[in-house]
Write a protein that holds these residues in place. Structure first.
Motif, PDB file in Angstrom:
ATOM      1  N   VAL A 134       0.847  -1.198   0.000  1.00  0.00           N
ATOM      2  CA  VAL A 134       0.000   0.000   0.000  1.00  0.00           C
ATOM      3  C   VAL A 134       0.885   1.250   0.000  1.00  0.00           C
ATOM      4  O   VAL A 134       2.088   1.153   0.236  1.00  0.00           O
ATOM      5  N   ALA A 135       0.256   2.419  -0.241  1.00  0.00           N
ATOM      6  CA  ALA A 135       1.046   3.635  -0.434  1.00  0.00           C
ATOM      7  C   ALA A 135       1.109   4.527   0.797  1.00  0.00           C
ATOM      8  O   ALA A 135       1.983   5.395   0.894  1.00  0.00           O
ATOM      9  N   SER A 136       0.186   4.358   1.740  1.00  0.00           N
ATOM     10  CA  SER A 136       0.156   5.257   2.889  1.00  0.00           C
ATOM     11  C   SER A 136      -0.351   4.518   4.127  1.00  0.00           C
ATOM     12  O   SER A 136      -0.942   3.436   4.032  1.00  0.00           O
ATOM     13  N   VAL A 137      -0.148   5.136   5.277  1.00  0.00           N
ATOM     14  CA  VAL A 137      -0.628   4.547   6.521  1.00  0.00           C
ATOM     15  C   VAL A 137      -2.152   4.472   6.510  1.00  0.00           C
ATOM     16  O   VAL A 137      -2.745   3.485   6.973  1.00  0.00           O
ATOM     17  N   ALA A 138      -2.804   5.499   5.933  1.00  0.00           N
ATOM     18  CA  ALA A 138      -4.268   5.484   5.831  1.00  0.00           C
ATOM     19  C   ALA A 138      -4.734   4.275   5.018  1.00  0.00           C
ATOM     20  O   ALA A 138      -5.661   3.563   5.421  1.00  0.00           O
ATOM     21  N   ASP A 139      -4.049   4.019   3.903  1.00  0.00           N
ATOM     22  CA  ASP A 139      -4.395   2.854   3.069  1.00  0.00           C
ATOM     23  C   ASP A 139      -4.177   1.558   3.850  1.00  0.00           C
ATOM     24  O   ASP A 139      -4.963   0.617   3.757  1.00  0.00           O
ATOM     25  N   LEU A 140      -3.077   1.521   4.614  1.00  0.00           N
ATOM     26  CA  LEU A 140      -2.770   0.314   5.376  1.00  0.00           C
ATOM     27  C   LEU A 140      -3.881   0.049   6.397  1.00  0.00           C
ATOM     28  O   LEU A 140      -4.350  -1.078   6.544  1.00  0.00           O
ATOM     29  N   LEU A 141      -4.322   1.107   7.081  1.00  0.00           N
ATOM     30  CA  LEU A 141      -5.369   0.946   8.090  1.00  0.00           C
ATOM     31  C   LEU A 141      -6.683   0.485   7.447  1.00  0.00           C
ATOM     32  O   LEU A 141      -7.378  -0.388   8.002  1.00  0.00           O
ATOM     33  N   SER A 142      -7.001   1.036   6.265  1.00  0.00           N
ATOM     34  CA  SER A 142      -8.213   0.588   5.555  1.00  0.00           C
ATOM     35  C   SER A 142      -8.103  -0.881   5.196  1.00  0.00           C
ATOM     36  O   SER A 142      -9.046  -1.666   5.386  1.00  0.00           O
ATOM     37  N   ALA A 143      -6.928  -1.258   4.669  1.00  0.00           N
ATOM     38  CA  ALA A 143      -6.723  -2.657   4.264  1.00  0.00           C
ATOM     39  C   ALA A 143      -6.831  -3.580   5.476  1.00  0.00           C
ATOM     40  O   ALA A 143      -7.410  -4.671   5.395  1.00  0.00           O
ATOM     41  N   LEU A 144      -6.289  -3.149   6.613  1.00  0.00           N
ATOM     42  CA  LEU A 144      -6.365  -3.969   7.835  1.00  0.00           C
ATOM     43  C   LEU A 144      -7.817  -4.088   8.298  1.00  0.00           C
ATOM     44  O   LEU A 144      -8.273  -5.185   8.665  1.00  0.00           O
ATOM     45  N   ASP A 145      -8.541  -2.957   8.263  1.00  0.00           N
ATOM     46  CA  ASP A 145      -9.954  -2.978   8.660  1.00  0.00           C
ATOM     47  C   ASP A 145     -10.747  -3.932   7.774  1.00  0.00           C
ATOM     48  O   ASP A 145     -11.658  -4.610   8.247  1.00  0.00           O
ATOM     49  N   ALA A 146     -10.359  -3.957   6.500  1.00  0.00           N
ATOM     50  CA  ALA A 146     -11.066  -4.823   5.550  1.00  0.00           C
ATOM     51  C   ALA A 146     -10.573  -6.262   5.633  1.00  0.00           C
ATOM     52  O   ALA A 146     -11.096  -7.146   4.955  1.00  0.00           O
ATOM     53  N   GLY A 147      -9.550  -6.492   6.469  1.00  0.00           N
ATOM     54  CA  GLY A 147      -9.041  -7.858   6.648  1.00  0.00           C
ATOM     55  C   GLY A 147      -8.183  -8.356   5.499  1.00  0.00           C
ATOM     56  O   GLY A 147      -8.015  -9.584   5.329  1.00  0.00           O
ATOM     57  N   ALA A 148      -7.604  -7.447   4.713  1.00  0.00           N
ATOM     58  CA  ALA A 148      -6.760  -7.858   3.579  1.00  0.00           C
ATOM     59  C   ALA A 148      -5.557  -8.663   4.084  1.00  0.00           C
ATOM     60  O   ALA A 148      -4.838  -8.232   4.988  1.00  0.00           O
ATOM     61  N   ARG A 149      -5.360  -9.818   3.483  1.00  0.00           N
ATOM     62  CA  ARG A 149      -4.356 -10.776   3.935  1.00  0.00           C
ATOM     63  C   ARG A 149      -2.946 -10.200   3.915  1.00  0.00           C
ATOM     64  O   ARG A 149      -2.191 -10.354   4.878  1.00  0.00           O
ATOM     65  N   SER A 150      -2.578  -9.513   2.837  1.00  0.00           N
ATOM     66  CA  SER A 150      -1.210  -8.974   2.731  1.00  0.00           C
ATOM     67  C   SER A 150      -0.960  -7.939   3.828  1.00  0.00           C
ATOM     68  O   SER A 150       0.141  -7.853   4.376  1.00  0.00           O
TER      69      SER A 150
END
Lengths: 387, 387
Positions: B272-288
């Motif tokens: 991901v490109a930013s901490v905000a994106d990382l947090l969204s991906a984590l909230d969505a349960g993205a495996r990577s």
């Protein structure tokens, strides 16, 4: 009553002032003591008189009856009356030392003994015999023993040795198993080794003392005092991560410094049976020995790089078996420190071998009580007077 | 002259006593202050009167002219007169905050900005504009600014930032490049973050504060004070060894914690490109993303295991980006700590997310001057009186 209490606490503070100056500066006249402490000459004379009577101080030069306190006569710490006991249980030996108030060793003994997997009761029984020999020596010298401090090779709290994987001990109430006629305190051997180095070595006021034995511990000295951490467990350098995928350690983790640079790992890598054999092999330039020492030095450098990053150290003193191994260990460790720290810090801490040697922890243990008596001589003074 | 000096130093001590009690305990009557400080009621009344006139203290409840000092009226710290500036240069942003003596934030601003590889003069020029906005706000509120402290993301000594590999800076005299009408002090952002957590968070008196940004630093608080080490460089957790054969770090070493758990390593691993994106991906349960956070947590656990072994810590507070990432990072870190420390220590330190958030360092920077003024109000009192 309040007046008496105030007088007592003022007297205690003044006794500490006088002893502190003599302890730090060496021989001093009463006039110099008055100047240094800010006390009146008559107060100093009274305090010095009491300390001379109690055998805490002595006058230098020839003294004749009735001539006490002649101008120019200096007083020094005297070892004639009070002493302390330093004790040590290590994996390969037991040791004792009797130190007087002037920091002279009056008796010492070390018994080589394999304590691996031994019963605590049995080891402490033998230590008690050893301590008794030292107490007998104290009695023969008419010395009052103010206390004993016991150095053990593992983390300690409230007299309990939490874990000494190299002995096979866990949760051992060592203080309760040792029955001596003096108060006993228990502390970690690396902490006491650091104090031994501080008080008896050539070290600066801030350094990390690394104790290389079967286990590896460290004692951090900041501004001439030990940094102990939340529970007195600081300085477990032996279990700092060198490589997370490294060999299994007796502590349950993997790749701890001890699995690379602990005495047993070192001897195994060098293919020798004892530290003496390892030193002979190194002296003879045996390849397996020099390689093993360099590998241990490299691992030590990695663990120390982490320690320097966290603690911001300028000086590291290598004690225990690391002291005689220094010429073979240190270059590899220094190489790692330079490579890992040079750019970020601009400087690399100095490594030096301990100048105190294998007795650092036993000396530090005995020194702690001496330090304590000098900082608060009142109770010991009264005890000495009463005998 | 000597009398005057003595009077001044006694007055300074008494002012500190009074301010210290009010600062620690909150609203107090003059009678309570006399009891707590051991000063006479008339001395307390005089000191409180001076501190009220200078705007350092205020009376609680309705006050009418001529009615000062009525029994039962309490005094509290007042933010009406004196304030301090907290400044921060981080890799991704510049920040400022204006804090008054009552520890209220009166103005704050944060500008997102990529400072990687930028010229120090340029970054400090923009910071100076930001600081001026805060100084204008102070003037509008009729606040005297007692000083500024600047937080930078690297080791600092004597106003020089030795090395900030993430900015591409080395040996930058930041203090000399910032021209403000108030005294400027420079310190490491992790140290100041630790103080921010101590003063504005829910933390205990002893803890390690970990600042997770592009770089990773730490501040060790012992007995409510920072442990700084020989040169104020302690707490470089980001360069503790995780694996000696790990990725190359910008500091020149390999396998430092930063190469596993620094913001850039984390984002790259998560794709991901930013901490905000990382947090969204984590909230969505993205495996990577969950995998990347767990791997960073594991590396953090390894570095913290070394820190706990060396420093004997009970509490670790995770700040910076580690605070929002806590639910995904912490379990892996706690697993490693339990596996590596459980047997030796018998307990594992608690991990908790910072309650202060991203502003910890800026708040700690501003708080340091407030702390300084409360500990020695005399000079600032006179300056406030003179304006």
């Amino acid at each position: 009553m309040t007046q008496a209490v105030r007088h007592d606490s003022m007297r205690a503070r003044n006794l500490e002032l006088v002893l502190g100056e003599v302890s730090r500066r060496g021989p001093l006249t009463r006039a110099a003591l008055a100047e240094l402490t800010g006390l009146t000459k008559s107060t100093v004379s009274k305090l010095v008189g009491d300390l001379l009577d109690a055998g805490f101080l002595a006058e230098t030069g020839p003294a004749r009856a009735g001539e006490r306190g002649r101008p120019g006569v200096e007083v020094v710490l005297s070892g004639a009356r009070v002493a302390s006991l330093g004790l040590e249980i290590n994996v390969d030996y037991l040791a004792v030392c009797l130190l007087d108030l002037a920091r002279e060793v009056r008796f010492s003994e070390r018994r080589e003994r394999d304590n691996r997997g031994s019963r605590p009761e049995e080891v402490l029984g033998e230590l008690q015999n050893l301590a008794q020999t030292a107490l007998d020596a104290a009695a023969a010298h008419r010395l009052t023993v103010a206390g004993a401090v016991l150095a053990v090779s593992g983390p300690v709290g409230d007299g309990v040795l939490f874990s000494a994987p190299n002995l096979g001990w866990a949760g051992v109430r060592v203080a309760d198993l040792l029955h001596l006629p003096v108060p006993v305190t228990v502390d970690n051997e690396a902490n006491l080794g650091a104090l031994g180095e501080l008080w008896f070595g050539a070290g600066p006021a801030d350094f990390l003392f690394v104790s290389g034995e079967v286990g590896i511990g460290a004692g951090l000295v900041v501004d001439s005092a030990l940094f102990r951490g939340a529970h007195g467990l600081a300085g477990e350098l032996g279990h700092v991560v060198v490589s997370p995928t490294g060999p299994r350690c007796r502590c349950g983790a993997a790749g701890c410094l001890e699995t690379y640079a602990g005495q047993e790992a070192l001897l195994e890598a060098a293919g020798v049976a004892s530290v003496a054999d390892l030193l002979s092999a190194l002296d003879a330039g045996a390849r397996s020995a020099t390689r093993a020492a360099a590998a241990a030095g490299e691992a030590l450098g990695l663990a120390l790089a982490s320690a320097v990053n966290l603690l911001d150290l300028d000086h590291v003193v290598l004690g225990g078996v690391f002291a005689p191994l220094f010429p073979w260990l240190a270059p590899a460790a220094e190489g790692v420190l330079a490579a890992r720290l040079g750019r970020l810090r601009g400087s690399v801490p100095t490594l030096a071998p301990s100048t105190v040697g294998g007795a650092a922890a036993t000396l530090g243990a005995a020194g702690r009580t001496v330090h304590h008596v000098l900082a608060d001589p009142g109770p010991f003074l009264n005890r000495a007077e009463a005998t």
